[in-house]
Design a protein around this motif. Structure first.
Motif, mmCIF file in Angstrom:
data_model
loop_
_atom_site.group_PDB
_atom_site.id
_atom_site.type_symbol
_atom_site.label_atom_id
_atom_site.label_comp_id
_atom_site.label_asym_id
_atom_site.label_seq_id
_atom_site.Cartn_x
_atom_site.Cartn_y
_atom_site.Cartn_z
ATOM 1 N N VAL A 189 39.717 42.869 28.033
ATOM 2 C CA VAL A 189 40.926 43.962 28.732
ATOM 3 C C VAL A 189 39.681 44.846 29.483
ATOM 4 O O VAL A 189 40.402 45.157 31.212
ATOM 5 C CB VAL A 189 41.849 44.695 27.905
ATOM 6 C CG1 VAL A 189 42.204 45.108 28.492
ATOM 7 C CG2 VAL A 189 43.089 43.334 27.761
ATOM 8 N N ALA A 190 39.238 45.176 28.671
ATOM 9 C CA ALA A 190 37.548 46.370 29.011
ATOM 10 C C ALA A 190 36.519 45.524 30.667
ATOM 11 O O ALA A 190 36.217 46.506 31.011
ATOM 12 C CB ALA A 190 37.130 46.471 27.927
ATOM 13 N N SER A 191 36.449 44.262 30.300
ATOM 14 C CA SER A 191 35.224 43.440 31.197
ATOM 15 C C SER A 191 36.582 43.482 32.035
ATOM 16 O O SER A 191 35.588 43.564 33.513
ATOM 17 C CB SER A 191 35.171 42.385 30.498
ATOM 18 O OG SER A 191 34.842 41.520 31.720
ATOM 19 N N THR A 192 37.695 43.217 31.836
ATOM 20 C CA THR A 192 38.832 43.074 33.474
ATOM 21 C C THR A 192 38.632 44.164 34.293
ATOM 22 O O THR A 192 38.940 44.822 35.947
ATOM 23 C CB THR A 192 40.648 42.375 33.105
ATOM 24 O OG1 THR A 192 39.260 41.151 32.791
ATOM 25 C CG2 THR A 192 41.095 42.289 34.261
ATOM 26 N N TYR A 193 38.748 45.172 33.652
ATOM 27 C CA TYR A 193 38.825 46.963 33.952
ATOM 28 C C TYR A 193 38.062 47.066 34.648
ATOM 29 O O TYR A 193 38.082 47.886 35.926
ATOM 30 C CB TYR A 193 39.709 47.703 32.523
ATOM 31 C CG TYR A 193 39.273 48.672 33.058
ATOM 32 C CD1 TYR A 193 40.384 49.671 34.074
ATOM 33 C CD2 TYR A 193 38.524 50.713 32.499
ATOM 34 C CE1 TYR A 193 40.938 50.982 34.794
ATOM 35 C CE2 TYR A 193 38.828 51.619 32.949
ATOM 36 C CZ TYR A 193 39.576 51.647 33.665
ATOM 37 O OH TYR A 193 40.211 53.465 34.404
ATOM 38 N N ARG A 194 36.368 46.678 34.389
ATOM 39 C CA ARG A 194 35.551 47.144 34.813
ATOM 40 C C ARG A 194 35.507 46.180 35.966
ATOM 41 O O ARG A 194 34.955 46.998 36.633
ATOM 42 C CB ARG A 194 34.298 46.673 33.742
ATOM 43 C CG ARG A 194 32.961 47.058 34.536
ATOM 44 C CD ARG A 194 32.498 48.984 34.898
ATOM 45 N NE ARG A 194 31.287 48.836 35.256
ATOM 46 C CZ ARG A 194 31.557 50.294 36.354
ATOM 47 N NH1 ARG A 194 32.743 50.429 37.015
ATOM 48 N NH2 ARG A 194 30.841 50.046 37.666
ATOM 49 N N ARG A 195 36.018 45.484 35.894
ATOM 50 C CA ARG A 195 35.511 44.482 37.143
ATOM 51 C C ARG A 195 36.992 45.147 38.155
ATOM 52 O O ARG A 195 36.359 45.489 39.593
ATOM 53 C CB ARG A 195 36.191 42.971 37.031
ATOM 54 C CG ARG A 195 36.519 41.929 38.358
ATOM 55 C CD ARG A 195 36.911 40.703 37.457
ATOM 56 N NE ARG A 195 37.171 39.633 38.933
ATOM 57 C CZ ARG A 195 36.927 38.777 38.841
ATOM 58 N NH1 ARG A 195 37.610 38.002 37.362
ATOM 59 N NH2 ARG A 195 37.113 38.200 39.660
ATOM 60 N N LEU A 196 37.352 45.382 38.214
ATOM 61 C CA LEU A 196 38.672 46.146 38.672
ATOM 62 C C LEU A 196 38.145 47.535 40.142
ATOM 63 O O LEU A 196 38.634 48.428 40.761
ATOM 64 C CB LEU A 196 40.439 47.092 38.275
ATOM 65 C CG LEU A 196 41.113 45.106 37.559
ATOM 66 C CD1 LEU A 196 41.935 46.126 37.317
ATOM 67 C CD2 LEU A 196 41.189 44.372 39.189
ATOM 68 N N GLN A 197 37.479 48.347 38.586
ATOM 69 C CA GLN A 197 36.566 49.972 39.064
ATOM 70 C C GLN A 197 35.812 49.247 40.259
ATOM 71 O O GLN A 197 35.614 50.015 41.439
ATOM 72 C CB GLN A 197 36.308 50.697 37.656
ATOM 73 C CG GLN A 197 37.320 51.045 37.019
ATOM 74 C CD GLN A 197 36.507 51.782 36.186
ATOM 75 O OE1 GLN A 197 36.041 51.081 35.273
ATOM 76 N NE2 GLN A 197 36.708 52.703 35.359
#
Length: 364
Positions: free
Chosen positions: A55-63
């Motif tokens: 989830v943290a990796s996906t969140y950084r992708r969205l950022q």
């Protein structure tokens, strides 16, 4: 949400967006994620990613997506119009939506398209200040619209008392944009017998619906503007509803058209607490908010299209008091979220939509 759902939406949008596969997949994740999670908050959207990434990796992708991606100013307009089916004409509603994020004022001036079935954001400006928009900002937004669409597709531009002013109304009249805009009671007009009176004084004995013609006196170098008015008392007779139009029509006709302005208030509710919870965003930068609003517009258009496909030529069921049991938006919202949960968007979104050349082409 499944990978198949993301692939279907990516295939639909790829001809319309100048994005590589990775960026396009991320945009599709935001579109479907905000519908599935009922929020625009990126932390919650990140949990909707169907892959094995953390989830943290996906969140950084969205950022990174919102930090790096820059799309043309009105990139969503063509997609929205293609999704709602190219109606021959529509009402335009102009209003602001605003909220606070900490000490920061988020203030968006929105031009929405309203048809018999749809209410969707079409163009918008993220304002860099709190409070009302100014005349230059409103004119710039309408000029952007007129660069993309022919004025003949505007049935009526509707706006509340915030959107008044001599220069603004003269601009609309000169651009041949039909409008119905509410005026304040203390607005000074020149009657047909030459008297200068405030509208509240002119209508002091108004009972029922009243229609009349008067002139808005020219100021600051602007010409006089003849307007047709519809007026009646509201709130138990304590307040006057006064609507002006440059188009010759009866008072009851002008007031009846103005009633459709409430659609944009319903649209804001769809985008906020009754639907996608726009106020959950932590984005503050105007460019990022502009991109988010475009993605939101595509999501709202997809939801409305789902309702239209489900109901066909029918209308939503009504309760005994006459109101819909579910709005068009809520009907499509429930259907779309159910399809996402089942991992099957077939029949909910089209396989393709026409790539519209909007530049001065209207909606033909």
């Amino acid at each position: 949400m499944t990978s198949l759902s993301l692939a279907d939406l990516s295939k639909l949008l790829s001809p319309h967006l100048p994005l590589g596969k990775s960026r396009l997949d991320t945009l599709c994740l935001v579109v479907l994620g905000m519908i599935s999670a009922r929020t625009v908050n990126l932390t919650l959207i990140a949990t909707e990613w169907p892959g094995r990434a953390k989830v943290a990796s996906t969140y950084r992708r969205l950022q990174r997506f919102f930090q790096k991606v820059s799309l043309p100013n009105d990139w969503a307009a063509g997609i929205v119009i293609a999704l709602i089916g190219k109606p021959p004409s529509w009402y335009l509603c102009l209003d602001r939506t605003n909220w606070k994020l900490g000490k920061t004022d988020i203030n968006v001036l929105v031009l929405a398209v309203v048809t018999a079935r749809y209410r969707v954001p079409l163009m918008w400006t993220v304002l860099d200040h709190a409070g009302n928009s100014n005349t230059a900002q409103r004119i710039a937004l309408v000029k952007r619209y007129l660069k993309q669409f022919d004025v003949s597709c505007v049935r009526m531009l509707l706006a509340d008392r915030e959107f008044i002013g001599q220069e603004w109304l003269v601009f609309l009249a000169d651009a041949k944009v039909p409008f119905a805009i509410r005026l304040k009671e203390d607005q000074i007009v020149r009657t047909q017998d030459g008297r200068l009176l405030a509208l509240k004084w002119l209508l002091r004995r108004c009972k029922g619906v009243r229609g009349f013609t008067a002139t808005l006196p020219g100021r600051d170098g602007h010409r006089d503007l003849e307007l047709h008015f519809g007026a009646r008392r509201i709130k138990g007779g304590q307040e006057l509803l006064i609507v002006a139009s440059a188009t010759k029509a009866s008072g009851s006709h002008i007031l009846r058209k103005y009633k459709k302005r409430w659609s944009i208030e319903c649209l804001f509710a769809d985008c906020k607490t009754r639907g996608l919870n726009l106020e959950d965003t932590h984005l503050r930068c105007p460019n990022r908010l502009h991109l988010l609003f475009g993605i939101l517009a595509v999501s709202v258009a997809l939801i409305n299209r789902a309702a239209a496909q489900l109901l066909g030529l029918k209308h939503p069921a009504r309760k005994k008091h006459g109101h819909y049991a579910k709005s068009w938006f809520r009907t499509g919202f429930d259907v779309f979220r159910k399809a996402l949960a089942c991992g099957n968007l077939a029949g909910i979104i089209p396989t393709r939509i026409p790539k519209l050349r909007l530049q001065r082409q209207g909606v033909v």
